[in-house]
Design a protein around this motif. Sequence first.
Motif, PDB file in Angstrom:
ATOM      1  N   ARG A 147      18.664  73.278  34.595  1.00  0.00           N
ATOM      2  CA  ARG A 147      19.847  72.547  34.136  1.00  0.00           C
ATOM      3  C   ARG A 147      21.156  73.277  34.469  1.00  0.00           C
ATOM      4  O   ARG A 147      22.039  73.403  33.634  1.00  0.00           O
TER       5      ARG A 147
ATOM      6  N   SER B  71      24.668  73.635  35.654  1.00  0.00           N
ATOM      7  CA  SER B  71      25.873  72.847  35.913  1.00  0.00           C
ATOM      8  C   SER B  71      27.001  73.821  36.204  1.00  0.00           C
ATOM      9  O   SER B  71      27.057  74.901  35.617  1.00  0.00           O
TER      10      SER B  71
ATOM     11  N   GLY C 227      31.225  74.257  38.258  1.00  0.00           N
ATOM     12  CA  GLY C 227      32.352  73.594  38.896  1.00  0.00           C
ATOM     13  C   GLY C 227      33.438  74.579  39.266  1.00  0.00           C
ATOM     14  O   GLY C 227      33.274  75.793  39.148  1.00  0.00           O
TER      15      GLY C 227
ATOM     16  N   GLN D  92      33.657  69.405  37.756  1.00  0.00           N
ATOM     17  CA  GLN D  92      32.220  69.652  37.805  1.00  0.00           C
ATOM     18  C   GLN D  92      31.643  69.276  39.177  1.00  0.00           C
ATOM     19  O   GLN D  92      31.934  68.209  39.712  1.00  0.00           O
TER      20      GLN D  92
ATOM     21  N   ASP E 250      25.438  69.287  38.438  1.00  0.00           N
ATOM     22  CA  ASP E 250      25.236  68.499  37.237  1.00  0.00           C
ATOM     23  C   ASP E 250      23.760  68.562  36.806  1.00  0.00           C
ATOM     24  O   ASP E 250      23.025  67.599  36.930  1.00  0.00           O
ATOM     25  N   GLY E 251      23.332  69.760  36.394  1.00  0.00           N
ATOM     26  CA  GLY E 251      21.964  69.889  35.881  1.00  0.00           C
ATOM     27  C   GLY E 251      20.923  70.110  36.958  1.00  0.00           C
ATOM     28  O   GLY E 251      19.915  69.416  37.020  1.00  0.00           O
TER      29      GLY E 251
ATOM     30  N   LYS F 193      29.877  78.123  34.694  1.00  0.00           N
ATOM     31  CA  LYS F 193      28.577  77.451  34.784  1.00  0.00           C
ATOM     32  C   LYS F 193      27.813  77.512  33.463  1.00  0.00           C
ATOM     33  O   LYS F 193      28.029  78.398  32.648  1.00  0.00           O
TER      34      LYS F 193
ATOM     35  N   THR G 163      24.917  64.692  45.177  1.00  0.00           N
ATOM     36  CA  THR G 163      26.014  64.790  44.212  1.00  0.00           C
ATOM     37  C   THR G 163      25.688  65.685  43.001  1.00  0.00           C
ATOM     38  O   THR G 163      25.732  65.251  41.853  1.00  0.00           O
ATOM     39  N   GLY G 164      25.365  66.929  43.330  1.00  0.00           N
ATOM     40  CA  GLY G 164      25.231  67.930  42.280  1.00  0.00           C
ATOM     41  C   GLY G 164      23.939  67.928  41.495  1.00  0.00           C
ATOM     42  O   GLY G 164      23.839  68.569  40.449  1.00  0.00           O
ATOM     43  N   ARG G 165      22.929  67.187  41.988  1.00  0.00           N
ATOM     44  CA  ARG G 165      21.635  67.178  41.311  1.00  0.00           C
ATOM     45  C   ARG G 165      20.512  67.326  42.330  1.00  0.00           C
ATOM     46  O   ARG G 165      20.659  66.893  43.469  1.00  0.00           O
TER      47      ARG G 165
END
Length: 236
Positions: free
Chosen positions: A12, A14, A16, A21, A24-25, A60, A211-213
């Motif tokens: 998880r 996260s 930015g 951000q 995202d996890g 983070k 996108t961040g996952r």
Amino acid sequence: MNETTTVLAVERLSAGYGGNQVLDGVSFDLRRGEVVTLLGRNGAGKSTTLKCLMGFITEKTGTIDFEGTPIARCLPEQIARLGMAYCPEERGIFSQLNVRENLTLPPVIREGGLTLDEVYALFPNLRERGASQGTKLSGGEQQMLAIGRILRSGAKCLLLDEPSEGLAPVIVKLIAKTVHELKRRGFTILLVEQNLRFATELADRHYVMETGRVVDMLTRDDMRHGNDRVEAYLGI
Ligand SMILES: Nc1ncnc2c1ncn2[C@@H]1O[C@H](COP(=O)(O)OP(=O)(O)OP(=O)(O)O)[C@@H](O)[C@H]1O
Ligand SMILES: [Mg+2]
């Protein structure tokens, strides 16, 4: 998960920049001796993930365990001392130093690193170019130097950000051969890649980021049975 074989466990995560951000996890893991890729389109957060692992991003949340030690709050030098090394996308060659100086500048922090001769055996071009200044090197030579430089440190887990980017096919092959050889020597390698062929040849497993996952995980066998699934993610 077997704790003895898990080198890196990310849960998880996260992160930015300046309140924006980006991750995202993100969750994934690396087992000892594996080559694992992070695949994904431009801006998916691949480089940001590596920077988080190496401690360069402090903004983070989530957990990162490296060899059983929680490192999410550690400084880069502490993480390096635990045996992780990072080769950035922009390569970071010291332009005023020659090849040999670039190779020997970073400290050896643990036992078990390659000697200068062993680095030269992996990359014979670097031996020939030993006295050449960083600015005089080709893109391929710079990439070899950027990888060679982290092998002396004694780190056993390598984070390589797009080592094939912008290089001629013959150099990409040489880099691939080197990654194979490092795996054979027992290194655990997390590779960010957009070159699907390079990634498919080398990696045991692939994580796809969007996108961040992390949105999917594919094994070597999954890729062998056609990589339409990955191509769809990457928009190829
Ligand atoms: N230093 C920074 N400051 C602010 N935003 C940043 C910074 N670095 C990256 N970003 C943003 O974070 C997002 C993810 O970037 P990142 O570099 O992690 O992507 P990437 O998957 O490595 O992409 P690429 O394939 O282009 O290298 C992008 O939207 C990018 O604009
Ligand atoms: Mg990147």
